[in-house]
Scaffold this motif. Structure first.
Motif, PDB file in Angstrom:
ATOM      1  N   UNK A 261     120.835 -56.308  16.586  1.00  0.00           N
ATOM      2  CA  UNK A 261     120.967 -56.734  15.327  1.00  0.00           C
ATOM      3  C   UNK A 261     120.645 -55.897  14.457  1.00  0.00           C
ATOM      4  N   UNK A 262     121.910 -56.980  13.630  1.00  0.00           N
ATOM      5  CA  UNK A 262     121.949 -55.573  11.930  1.00  0.00           C
ATOM      6  C   UNK A 262     120.787 -55.685  11.146  1.00  0.00           C
ATOM      7  N   UNK A 309     123.554 -45.184   9.040  1.00  0.00           N
ATOM      8  CA  UNK A 309     123.895 -46.063   8.911  1.00  0.00           C
ATOM      9  C   UNK A 309     125.696 -46.442   8.313  1.00  0.00           C
ATOM     10  N   UNK A 310     126.726 -47.150   8.246  1.00  0.00           N
ATOM     11  CA  UNK A 310     127.914 -47.181   7.973  1.00  0.00           C
ATOM     12  C   UNK A 310     127.642 -48.854   7.776  1.00  0.00           C
ATOM     13  N   UNK A 311     126.308 -49.131   6.698  1.00  0.00           N
ATOM     14  CA  UNK A 311     126.732 -50.357   6.144  1.00  0.00           C
ATOM     15  C   UNK A 311     127.503 -51.161   6.526  1.00  0.00           C
ATOM     16  N   UNK A 315     127.711 -50.276  11.336  1.00  0.00           N
ATOM     17  CA  UNK A 315     127.580 -49.294  12.664  1.00  0.00           C
ATOM     18  C   UNK A 315     126.523 -47.926  12.364  1.00  0.00           C
ATOM     19  N   UNK A 316     125.545 -47.860  13.601  1.00  0.00           N
ATOM     20  CA  UNK A 316     125.411 -46.431  13.203  1.00  0.00           C
ATOM     21  C   UNK A 316     126.223 -45.051  13.832  1.00  0.00           C
ATOM     22  N   UNK A 351     127.292 -50.078  17.035  1.00  0.00           N
ATOM     23  CA  UNK A 351     127.746 -51.148  15.733  1.00  0.00           C
ATOM     24  C   UNK A 351     126.688 -51.964  16.364  1.00  0.00           C
ATOM     25  N   UNK A 352     126.368 -52.981  15.066  1.00  0.00           N
ATOM     26  CA  UNK A 352     125.511 -53.884  14.891  1.00  0.00           C
ATOM     27  C   UNK A 352     125.708 -55.627  14.758  1.00  0.00           C
ATOM     28  N   UNK A 353     124.778 -56.231  15.689  1.00  0.00           N
ATOM     29  CA  UNK A 353     125.800 -57.222  15.160  1.00  0.00           C
ATOM     30  C   UNK A 353     125.148 -58.069  14.835  1.00  0.00           C
ATOM     31  N   UNK A 354     125.667 -59.151  14.198  1.00  0.00           N
ATOM     32  CA  UNK A 354     124.830 -60.857  13.789  1.00  0.00           C
ATOM     33  C   UNK A 354     125.624 -61.325  14.513  1.00  0.00           C
TER      34      UNK A 354
END
Ligand code: AVI
Length: 388
Positions: A261-262, A309-311, A315-316, A351-354
Motif C-alpha cells: 500500500x501507499x 519514492x516518486x510520490x 512508485x519506488x 508501484x504502491x497501491x491504494x
C-alpha cells in the motif's frame, strides 16, 4: 501428466540424460542443461527416460509424491538476456528488465531481502495469511487447485496449502516461476512436508506460463500472486498480466492478489535502502550477472545502488548509478558502453497501491473485488478478486 506436443516430446528426447521418471508414482523432473548449467542436481540412481521403476534416494521427495517441472525457457536462454541487455544499454536513459534480477544468486538475495527489518512487506503479508488463510480459502467451494504465479521459495504458500489440506485430502499445486532453481528446491521441500501434494511446475516467465496453462482444464482454482509482485509491472503491464491470468481462470475461480500500500515516503525508502546493503547487492548483481554470463567487465565498485519514492508516480524507482566516467565492454555482445559520472541504469519500479487502484484494476480485467484483508499496521493488502 504428460508432454503436450511433439515439440516437447522431441525436447524431452534431446534432454534424455537429464530426465528421470519414477513409475508408478510418477516422479518426473526435466531440466535442460543448456538452460540451467548451474543447477545442482542430486545424483539419481537411475537417470533414464524409460518407465522402469526407479528407487528414489532419501534426498528425493518420498516416492508417494509427484513432481513434474515443465521447462519453458527457450533453447538458448542467454539469447533473451543478451538481446535485452544490448537494447537496454543502447537506449537513453539506459535500462534493464527486473526479471533479470532472479538468477540463482539474485533469487537468494531476494530471499535475504524478505528477512530484513526494513522490508516490512513479507512480514505483513505473512501476518495476514497466518491469521486469515482459512477464511480466504473458504471463499471457494469444492475441491480446489492452487496456482501460484512467481512462487519463489513458496514459503507463504504453505499457509494456504495447509488451509486447503484442512478441507480436502489431496491438492494439485501449480507454481510458475522464472527461476528453475527456486522451483526445483521449493518443490522438493514442499513435497517432503506435504505428501498429499502433487506439483506441476512451470519454469519460465509469467506469460509463457500462462500461455501453457490456458491449454489445460482444471478444477476450481485459487490463483495466488503474492508478495506484491504486481508492483514490478508498469500500469499497462499489470492490466495485460491480469487479463492473461483471468483467461486461464473460469468463472467462480479467484485470485488472491498481495499488494503493497501507499504510505509514508520514509518507510518506503528505508525498505529499499536497507542498512546491511542487501538490496544494493541484489541490484548490482545484475551487473555481476552480465559479467558472468555475457563476458562483461563491469567494475562493481564503480557503481552504486539508488532508490527513492516518486510520490507523483506512486512508485519506488530503483537505479544503478555510475560513480565515474567509464567504459565497459561486454565480450559476448561485442559491445563497448560509455557511462558518464552520475549516469543511471533504471533497473526497477515498485508501484504502491491504494485500495481504490486495486478495485479499478480488478474491474478492468474481468474480476470483481471480493474481500480485502490488511495487517495490523495496515501496510499491506491481500485482495480476493473473483473471476466473473
Ligand atoms: C519482488 N518485488 C515485489 C520486490 C519489490 O518490493 O518491488 C522486488 C524488490 N526490489 C528491491 N527490493 C525488493
Amino acid at each position: 501428466m504428460h508432454h503436450k506436443d511433439t515439440e516437447n516430446t522431441k525436447d524431452a528426447q534431446r534432454k534424455s540424460s537429464y530426465a528421470a521418471v519414477a513409475s508408478p508414482t510418477q516422479l518426473l523432473i526435466e531440466f535442460d542443461p543448456v538452460s540451467y548449467p548451474n543447477l545442482k542436481r542430486t545424483p539419481w540412481p537411475n537417470r533414464t527416460t524409460g518407465t522402469e521403476n526407479t528407487h528414489v534416494s532419501h534426498t528425493e521427495p518420498a516416492t508417494t509424491d509427484q513432481l513434474y517441472i515443465h521447462n519453458l525457457v527457450k533453447r538458448e536462454p542467454r539469447a533473451g538476456l543478451a538481446e535485452d541487455v544490448r537494447r537496454g544499454l543502447s537506449t537513453k536513459p539506459k535500462r534493464f528488465l527486473p526479471k533479470y534480477f532472479y538468477d540463482q544468486l539474485g533469487s537468494q538475495l531476494f530471499e535475504a531481502i524478505c528477512l530484513l527489518p526494513e522490508y516490512y512487506l513479507t512480514r505483513a503479508e505473512n501476518e495476514i495469511l497466518e491469521r486469515y488463510a482459512d477464511e480466504i480459502v473458504s471463499s471457494l467451494e469444492g475441491e480446489t487447485t492452487l496456482l501460484e504465479m512467481g512462487s519463489g521459495s513458496a514459503s507463504k504458500t504453505r499457509l494456504l496449502i495447509e488451509a486447503l489440506l484442512r478441507r480436502q485430502k489431496e491438492l494439485l499445486f501449480i507454481p510458475v516461476d522464472i527461476s528453475a532453481t527456486a522451483l526445483d528446491s521449493s518443490s522438493r521441500i514442499l513435497l517432503q512436508s506435504y505428501p498429499q501434494l502433487t506439483i506441476e511446475a512451470y519454469a519460465g516467465d509469467y506469460f509463457a506460463g500462462l500461455a501453457e496453462l490456458r491449454k489445460k482444464q482444471r478444477s476450481r482454482t485459487l490463483a495466488l500472486f503474492l508478495g506484491s509482485n504486481i508492483s514490478n509491472f508498469d500500469p499497462d503491464e499489470a492490466l495485460k498480466f491480469l487479463h492473461a491470468l483471468r483467461e486461464v481462470l473460469q468463472q467462480g475461480d479467484a485470485l488472491l492478489l498481495g499488494a503493497d500500500l501507499k504510505k509514508d515516503k520514509s518507510v518506503l525508502e528505508a525498505a529499499y535502502n536497507d542498512a546491511l546493503g542487501v538490496t544494493a547487492a541484489f541490484n548490482l548483481n545484475v551487473l555481476a550477472r552480465i559479467n558472468r554470463e555475457l563476458g562483461g567487465n563491469f567494475d562493481l565498485r564503480a557503481f552504486q545502488h539508488r532508490a527513492f519514492y516518486n510520490e507523483a508516480a506512486g512508485r519506488v524507482e530503483i537505479y544503478i548509478e555510475s560513480t565515474r566516467d567509464q567504459k565497459v565492454t561486454i565480450g559476448e555482445l561485442d559491445m563497448e558502453v560509455e557511462f558518464a559520472a552520475g549516469e543511471q541504469i533504471h533497473t526497477e519500479n515498485s508501484y504502491k497501491y491504494a485500495l481504490s487502484d486495486i478495485a479499478r484494476l480488478a474491474e478492468e480485467t474481468g474480476f470483481a473485488r471480493g474481500r480485502t484483508w490488511l495487517d495490523k499496521k495496515e501496510q499491506f493488502s491481500s485482495n480476493l478478486l473473483l473471476a466473473v
